[in-house]
Design an enzyme around this catalytic site. Sequence first.
Site: not given
Length: 391
Positions: A128, A164, A166, A253
């Site tokens: 990120h 992931d 995200h 996640d």
Amino acid sequence: MTDTLVVWNESLLDYDMGEHPLNPVRVELTMALAGELGVLDRPGVRLEAPKPADDAALLRVHTPGYLDAVRHAMLGAHGHGLNTPDNPVFPNMHEASALVAGATMRAAEAVWRGETRRAVSISGGLHHAMPDRASGFCVYNDPAVAIARLLDLGAERIGYVDVDVHHGDGVQQIFYDDPRVLTISLHETPLALFPGTGYPAETGGPGAEGTAVNVALPPGTTDAGWLRAFHAVVPGALRTFRPQVLVTQCGADGHRLDPLADLRLTVDGQRATYLALRDLAEELCGGRWIAMGGGGYALVEAVPRAWTHLLAVVTGEPLDPALPTPPSWRALAADRCPDRRCPDAMTDGGDPAYHPWSPGFDAPDAIDRAILATRRTVFPLLGLDPADPRD
């Protein structure tokens, strides 16, 4: 040449934000579990201590002002995304973050130079971080630092796959205008989850159209839906792009027990994803594969088992999902996280079988609509037929 390089030592645990979801215990327990199951002692596996990325490497993806802010950050200071709930300032932040970036960069160098076919930076995957700010628990963007290093070493086509939960927004943004880097991200829809990007319409900048691929999946997606989406998009895009090396961010996640997201994967489905990535690296890249960790906040329940499966797949034979977790590892996990449930096997009892995607569904569900949105948007830019399941 070794078969697999694992870049690791305990100094990587210094990337520690304190009372925070990104607890380094998840990495400690991963390496302990992999060690006790013999994964790190396999023939052809070499462990190497990391060295920090220097400023020149970090400046390939981050701005001078941001590096200066990280290096001199103090509690109470703000700016560049620092000292927020997501990205608190912590002791030796620059040094710890540079070490993670250096570990992933070293993995990339070793693979590209032919020192090893595969390499792992399990503490990496901080996808990120933006050029001039921290974001989403990430200070320096180690996947981007590694990709930039591969480009500097002469790579012309790099495939990056991010699984992931995200969206891999930082890596996508950094290489959005670079046609040499194909970024593919499967993630929970940005309508429901941070960082609010990763829509199918994000397909690459001018001159790089079709080199950003995003599959935004609905909350509640299970193994079967995840794997259907993966196989409906990732192999076709990679085969058309023909990467010379595969770089993967393998955040855990998406697991059903993760407290920060709403997908419903099991470690069995995650293991199946790693096997598919391995097969694509073998088919398209001569086996050249750099794997990282990433997100994952079920610190005991999911992350150590998922990433131990990843380490097993990268270093050789996959582990039997029915394998028990060692009692000594369960004792360590209970000591480190006494309020967490310690799983007693390497499986969740999940079923990695899936129904392949087809455009002929009369009433497609939300997952199939997500698949079709991605294929209709980006596949024509890659010269693929969005309605042909063979593509």
